[in-house]
Write a protein that holds these residues in place. Structure first.
Motif, short mmCIF file in Angstrom:
data_model
loop_
_atom_site.label_atom_id
_atom_site.label_comp_id
_atom_site.label_asym_id
_atom_site.label_seq_id
_atom_site.Cartn_x
_atom_site.Cartn_y
_atom_site.Cartn_z
N GLY A 470 26.81 40.94 40.71
CA GLY A 470 25.66 41.28 39.87
C GLY A 470 24.62 40.20 39.75
O GLY A 470 23.80 40.21 38.84
N LYS A 471 24.62 39.21 40.66
CA LYS A 471 23.60 38.15 40.65
C LYS A 471 23.38 37.66 42.07
O LYS A 471 24.28 37.78 42.92
CB LYS A 471 24.00 36.99 39.74
N PRO A 472 22.19 37.11 42.39
CA PRO A 472 21.92 36.64 43.75
C PRO A 472 22.85 35.53 44.18
O PRO A 472 23.39 34.79 43.36
CB PRO A 472 20.46 36.13 43.66
N GLU A 500 40.65 33.67 38.62
CA GLU A 500 41.02 32.76 37.55
C GLU A 500 39.79 32.29 36.76
O GLU A 500 39.85 32.09 35.55
CB GLU A 500 41.75 31.55 38.13
N SER A 501 38.67 32.12 37.46
CA SER A 501 37.45 31.61 36.82
C SER A 501 36.61 32.70 36.16
O SER A 501 35.66 32.40 35.43
CB SER A 501 36.59 30.87 37.86
N CYS A 502 36.94 33.97 36.41
CA CYS A 502 36.14 35.07 35.84
C CYS A 502 36.46 35.29 34.37
O CYS A 502 37.63 35.25 33.96
CB CYS A 502 36.41 36.37 36.61
N ASP A 503 35.43 35.55 33.59
CA ASP A 503 35.65 35.96 32.22
C ASP A 503 35.89 37.48 32.18
O ASP A 503 35.89 38.14 33.21
CB ASP A 503 34.47 35.56 31.33
N ARG A 504 36.07 38.01 30.99
CA ARG A 504 36.40 39.43 30.86
C ARG A 504 35.29 40.31 31.43
O ARG A 504 35.55 41.30 32.12
CB ARG A 504 36.67 39.78 29.40
N GLY A 505 34.03 39.93 31.16
CA GLY A 505 32.90 40.73 31.65
C GLY A 505 32.88 40.83 33.17
O GLY A 505 32.66 41.90 33.74
N LYS A 506 33.11 39.68 33.83
CA LYS A 506 33.10 39.68 35.30
C LYS A 506 34.28 40.47 35.86
O LYS A 506 34.17 41.15 36.87
CB LYS A 506 33.13 38.25 35.81
N LEU A 507 35.46 40.36 35.18
CA LEU A 507 36.62 41.11 35.64
C LEU A 507 36.39 42.61 35.53
O LEU A 507 36.78 43.37 36.42
CB LEU A 507 37.86 40.69 34.83
N ILE A 508 35.75 43.02 34.44
CA ILE A 508 35.44 44.45 34.28
C ILE A 508 34.46 44.91 35.35
O ILE A 508 34.60 45.98 35.94
CB ILE A 508 34.86 44.71 32.87
N ARG A 509 33.46 44.06 35.66
CA ARG A 509 32.50 44.39 36.72
C ARG A 509 33.21 44.54 38.07
O ARG A 509 32.96 45.49 38.82
CB ARG A 509 31.43 43.31 36.82
N LEU A 510 34.11 43.59 38.36
CA LEU A 510 34.87 43.68 39.60
C LEU A 510 35.73 44.93 39.64
O LEU A 510 35.82 45.61 40.67
CB LEU A 510 35.76 42.44 39.76
N GLN A 511 36.38 45.22 38.50
CA GLN A 511 37.23 46.41 38.44
C GLN A 511 36.43 47.67 38.72
O GLN A 511 36.84 48.54 39.50
CB GLN A 511 37.90 46.50 37.06
#
Length: 546
Positions: A470-472, A500-511
């Protein structure tokens, strides 16, 4: 003796007499009338018939009905450039969305002739000075009249409460009440000029947008017509001799009127100061000209330049000072500094060369949006620093440099008795020299092709990275350390590190991303299976019927 004279002649051809910097491109003018450009190539701003970036100086071809053209002046706007020829003709190239090239049409990647309106006796006007900035262009003709075109302010409007830009490709004359213009500068939306006043002294006039006080008139009202800045009038103790404009700030160099020749200078700034670009020790705007804080006394400043949000000056002894955004480097908010080195420079800081704080025989300093260039050694050497993307620093690299680095001058494809590192080489016979030139030309073509392929790969990686995260894609931050350090890539390990470095928001985006991707794959598989079943059914049905 003849060989020495020939070598001296070649060296003379490589002497640079002027430089100019745009948003992300740089120009250099040599004493034999040649123009070299490098940096970002989009919109054709380099004038070399290409939109590709150029990592070191490249010669521009000027032709007029098969006759060679000798250039005597250059200037760079944000995305376009201007050049003045010795016959008084005017050339432009680059971005033309606002008519800043002087004609109505598309961008141009090669130099085009610009025609000023004819004088009353139908003779062609000759140009004596060119200047560009932002999305506008300026020219002074041979009788001292100023012309402007591009994204210019509307003149003749009596209202001072509303600022209006009126893009026009047709050069318009500016009335300076009978005064002749000697020097001129322009920012994004304002213009400052030094004109001949009483007794031949130079007087400063400004006009255009004034929302940050960049006109130096004590208020923030726009001025559709030139108005004199009282601090630099004919009765002032300080006599103006140089002027420069940033996006929304202005800088004027002066010396004491009692001096027959300039011996010591004062630097004055006014306008927007939120990034310290005024050098007055604060981040406040200034509606009146004020002296730059903490510049040494008893110095003669020979050149001044403004970037978007930074300012640089150079003294006759070769010292360069810069101030403004990100330590005086310009628009580099993403730069990675060592601890204690980051932040805006609110007062001048001395720029050091690798060999010391001084540049011998300084000629000129120029500022782009985020880079600075100094011409020294009497015109034979260039240094640059700041943001290096697209090769704007001219050193063959695209990295940022926070201290001066030598520009590749003369460039690899320029003849001369010196190498790029300025070391003498053994003279070669003409056939051998021609063969070397051919090899260098092939090498440059290969480098440009490789550079183009790398750009495509960067865009491809950025698209994929943006889809997932979600970012360049940021080259300095997003390349895995294992790949940076060793050239190998352990995808399993890097995947674990990323999770490991992802926060909850990034994990949800990946999911969500992979869930949608998996759903798409399953849907595609299902459709293919249905097609196969139909094909099998139709095939068996046909054979049964037979």
């Amino acid at each position: 003796m003849m060989a020495e004279q020939e070598a001296g002649s070649l060296k003379k051809k490589k002497k640079i007499i002027a430089i100019a910097a745009g948003e992300a491109h740089t120009l250099a003018l040599t004493s034999d009338g040649q123009v070299y450009t490098w940096g970002r190539g989009t919109f054709g701003r380099l004038g070399n018939a290409s939109d590709l970036d150029q990592l070191f100086p490249l010669n521009i071809n000027f032709t007029d009905q098969n006759d060679s053209v000798k250039i005597t002046g250059i200037s760079a706007g944000a995305y376009h450039s201007l050049a003045l020829a010795d016959d008084g003709s005017l050339w432009s190239w680059g971005y033309n969305a606002y008519g800043q090239l002087g004609f109505d049409g598309d961008n141009s990647s090669v130099p085009c002739l610009v025609k000023l309106p004819k004088a009353g006796n139908e003779t062609e006007r000759k140009v004596s000075l060119v200047k560009s900035g932002g999305m506008m262009s300026l020219a002074v003709d041979d009788i001292g009249s100023l012309w402007m075109w591009g994204n210019c302010s509307v003149q003749g409007n009596s209202s001072e409460s509303e600022f209006i830009l009126d893009p026009t490709p047709t050069p318009m004359s500016v009335d300076f009440y009978g005064h002749t213009v000697v020097k001129v500068a322009c920012g994004s939306e304002h213009i400052a000029a030094l004109v001949n006043g009483e007794g031949g002294d130079l007087v400063c006039y400004t006009f255009g947008n004034n929302n940050h006080g960049q006109l130096g008139l004590g208020d923030t009202n726009m001025r559709p017509n030139p108005q004199m800045v009282d601090k630099f009038n004919a009765r002032s103790l300080w006599k103006a001799y140089e002027v420069a404009c940033g996006a929304f700030h202005t800088c004027v160099l002066t010396y004491k009127r009692t001096q027959s020749v300039p011996l010591e200078s004062l630097c004055w700034t006014f306008g927007r100061g939120n990034n310290g670009q005024l050098g007055q020790g604060t981040t406040k705007n200034s509606l009146y000209p004020e002296i730059v804080d903490k510049l040494p006394e008893n110095v003669l400043l020979v050149s001044v330049a403004c970037g978007l949000f930074h300012t640089s000056v150079v003294s006759s002894s070769g010292n360069v000072w810069s101030w403004g955004m990100e330590n005086g480097l310009g628009l580099c908010p993403e730069a990675t500094f060592t601890e204690g080195d980051g932040g805006d420079a609110l007062s001048p800081r001395l720029i050091n060369d690798v060999s010391g704080p001084r540049f011998s025989e300084p000629v000129q300093v120029a500022c782009g949006a985020a880079h600075t260039v100094i011409l020294a050694d009497g015109g034979y050497k260039l240094w640059s620093w700041g943001r290096g993307r697209s090769g704007v620093l001219g050193n063959g690299q695209e990295a940022d440099f926070f201290s001066p680095k030598a520009v590749l001058w003369p460039p690899p494809n320029v003849e001369g008795p010196e190498t790029v590192a300025n070391n003498p080489v053994v003279e070669k016979d003409p056939e051998e020299a021609t063969e070397i030139e051919k090899k260098l030309s092939v090498m440059m073509d290969e480098m440009n092709l490789l550079h183009s392929k790398l750009r495509i790969m960067e865009r491809y990686a950025s698209i994929l990275h943006g889809s997932i995260f979600g970012k360049p894609f940021e080259e300095d931050k997003d390349i895995p350390l294992s790949l940076q350090n060793s050239g190998t890539f352990d995808i399993t390990k890097e995947w674990e590190n990323m999770l490991e470095s992802c926060d909850r928001g990034k994990l949800i985006r990946l999911q969500m991303f992979y869930r949608n991707m998996l759903a798409g794959v399953e849907d595609k598989m299902m459709k293919q299976r249905i097609k196969e079943m139909l094909k099998e059914y139709l095939g068996s049905s046909t054979s049964t019927n037979h």
